[in-house]
Enzyme design. Structure first.
Site, PDB file in Angstrom:
ATOM      1  N   SER B 207       0.710  -1.226  -0.048  1.00 22.74           N
ATOM      2  CA  SER B 207       0.078   0.151   0.124  1.00 22.74           C
ATOM      3  C   SER B 207       0.829   1.101   0.050  1.00 22.74           C
ATOM      4  CB  SER B 207      -0.721   0.048   1.319  1.00 22.74           C
ATOM      5  OG  SER B 207      -1.433   1.208   1.328  1.00 22.74           O
ATOM      6  N   CYS B 331      -6.925  -1.580  14.841  1.00 22.94           N
ATOM      7  CA  CYS B 331      -7.796  -1.535  13.725  1.00 22.94           C
ATOM      8  C   CYS B 331      -9.129  -1.894  13.881  1.00 22.94           C
ATOM      9  CB  CYS B 331      -7.128  -2.351  12.846  1.00 22.94           C
ATOM     10  SG  CYS B 331      -6.380  -1.461  11.091  1.00 22.94           S
TER      11      CYS B 331
END
Lengths: 133, 415
Positions: B207, B331
């Site tokens: 990413s 998360c």
């Protein structure tokens, strides 16, 4: 649009916020004595664990309340606020305080109520533990 | 409420700000005279854009020590994970090569959810339980391996707890097996060396926004020699060999390339610097007592996950409102429930709820770390002052007695 927006911690109304920021009657428990009732509510495992104490003066009214609370801000605020309401009450009057009533008085969100149940349980247990009622 | 500028941002595992050098590179593409062409076009504008994309692929490949021909541009690591997992497993299943997939319970949702989709399509998924520190050993993978296993997917670094998997060791176990090996390296890129080719990795997800690049772009590296084939998720104009069609975004790709080039260049100095910041934070916060380290003692340099005992997670979060850390369960905090990663480690829910993930980054200083540590210490001490659990801890109760579960597996600090 994000699927699951990050939840904000529950916003406390001003009175509750003040009690969370400046808790009253939290400076240590009372020594065990016949006129002191100590009760426990909740569990560490569930994230809310409360110890509540009431002391009854010779004339039969509560003259002091102390508490300890590991819990969400609402539970801490409720413990602190409740400890200020009790002095001057009879143990019987003190029993009238429930999670629902405390939540209303502090203008807490309905979602906060579950965090207050251990506070109610600890108060009831403390009153039950009194020898003098 | 303080303004954001008064606080340190310690959440680089969630996302990073764009490096000014990356920003300049991207901005130059987006000017009127910039490299705006469609890389598929054969005229000079197209060729200029294609050359820029090739350069970016070389920069990405250099960071992961792999063949640049294998770089497939995606919208991010989530799409790269989906393309790798659904693409590799469906390709194998369609040719009756097998229907079994191996992964771990501590993987990111971008891996777990495509695996659930594979189950709906009739495939069998084995999710390995982690060791107490989050590791999945090569031996555990070897034990789960079957003749009909077609894919093994493991993340290099766990996003919540920073545990580093032995990718080289797992690659060794899989070397003589026809299964494909996918690694989500979104968190490790730029923090740890990555040797995709040498480790025997077939598919590797990246990413841009975790390495100081832009959001909206990522890459899946796909081994070319020997060739790894995938079923595509999208269908269209045949770009990227039909694996991921759609007009390429030169400015995003150039930004990701530049970000990877900077990350590769700075890795030798940045990794030890971050590790020292992590160590400093760990040392200061463990001194609070009744603090549990979730993950490895020597984990990835940019992730530190700690559970603070004897305080409630919501109260801790309320005290730290504005501090740039992930609270509750990193998360998974958007879900409100306990983190599936901490659960897989055996951390009791109430301790998972009072965990914080600290993640320093490129511009984090020792002073930032010290300020954050002081804030957290102040909050924990204030809440513990009236916590009955803390009083009982002080009277000799152990955390595992108080919390019921078995936090003893992790490292508990007790003075």
């Amino acid at each position: 649009m994000p699927k699951s927006p990050r939840p904000r911690p529950l916003e406390l109304a001003a009175l509750a916020r003040d009690h969370f920021a400046h808790p009253r009657n939290a400076a240590g428990l009372l020594e065990p004595a016949p006129e002191v009732g100590t009760g426990v509510g909740g569990r560490v495992q569930s994230g809310t664990y409360v110890v509540f104490q009431v002391r009854v003066a010779a004339e039969g009214c509560i003259d002091a309340a102390r508490w300890e609370c590991m819990g969400a801000p609402a539970a801490i605020a409720a413990s602190s606020w409740l400890s200020e309401q009790l002095p001057g009450c009879s143990p019987e009057q003190a029993r009238a305080w429930t999670a629902l009533g405390i939540g209303d008085a502090l203008h807490l969100e309905p979602e906060a109520l579950s965090a207050l149940l251990p506070v109610e349980d600890a108060l009831k247990a403390a009153l039950d533990a009194l020898d003098v009622e | 409420m303080s303004s954001r500028a008064d606080w340190s941002y310690l959440d680089h595992a969630a996302t990073t700000p764009v490096d000014p050098r990356v920003h300049r590179r991207m901005a130059s593409c987006m000017e009127r005279e910039g490299t705006f062409g469609n890389p598929s076009s054969v005229h000079p504008w197209g060729r200029a854009a294609a050359a820029m994309v090739d350069q970016a692929a070389a920069q990405v490949a250099d960071l992961i020590q792999a063949d640049p021909a294998g770089v497939v541009w995606t919208s991010g690591a989530t799409e790269a994970d989906n393309l790798a997992i659904l693409g590799a497993a469906r390709f194998a299943a369609n040719r009756d090569r097998g229907r079994h997939v191996i992964s771990a319970r501590t993987e990111h949702a971008a891996v777990l959810e495509p695996l659930q989709q594979l189950e709906r399509e009739g495939m069998e998924v084995t999710l390995l339980p982690p060791e107490a520190d989050g590791r999945v050993t090569p031996d555990a993978v070897a034990d789960a391996l079957r003749d009909d296993t077609v894919l093994v997917s493991l993340m290099h670094v766990n996003n919540e707890i920073g545990t580093v998997q032995d990718i080289a060791g797992v690659g060794e176990v899989l070397r003589d097996h026809p299964t494909r090996f996918h690694v989500d390296a979104a968190q490790s890129a730029g923090r740890l060396p990555i040797k995709a080719e040498a480790w025997g990795v077939d598919l590797l997800s990246l990413s841009a926004h975790k390495v100081y690049g832009p959001k909206g772009v990522g890459a899946l590296w796909v081994r070319h020699r020997p060739r790894v084939r995938l079923e595509p998720l999208l269908f269209g104009g045949g770009q990227q060999s039909g694996l991921r069609p759609g007009t390429l975004a030169p400015h995003l790709i150039a930004g990701m390339g530049e970000a990877c080039a900077i990350a590769a260049e700075e890795l030798p100095t940045e990794a030890p610097r971050l590790a020292a910041l992590r160590e400093r934070l760990l040392h200061r916060l463990m001194a609070l007592d009744a603090v549990m380290l979730n993950g490895q003692r020597q984990g990835c340099p940019h992730v530190l996950n700690l559970s603070f005992g004897c305080v409630n997670g919501d109260a801790l979060q309320a005290e730290l409102d504005g501090l740039g850390v992930s609270a509750g369960s990193a998360c998974s905090s958007s879900e409100r429930g306990p983190s599936h990663v901490l659960r897989a480690l055996g951390v009791p829910d109430a301790l998972a709820h009072s965990s914080l993930r600290f993640s320093p980054g490129r511009w984090t200083t020792e002073a930032d770390v010290d300020q954050a540590a002081a804030l957290v210490a102040g909050a924990v001490e204030r809440l513990r002052a009236f916590s009955p659990a803390w009083r009982e801890f002080g009277q000799g109760a152990r955390l595992d007695e108080l919390y019921g579960g078995n936090p003893g597996h992790a490292q508990e600090s007790k003075a």
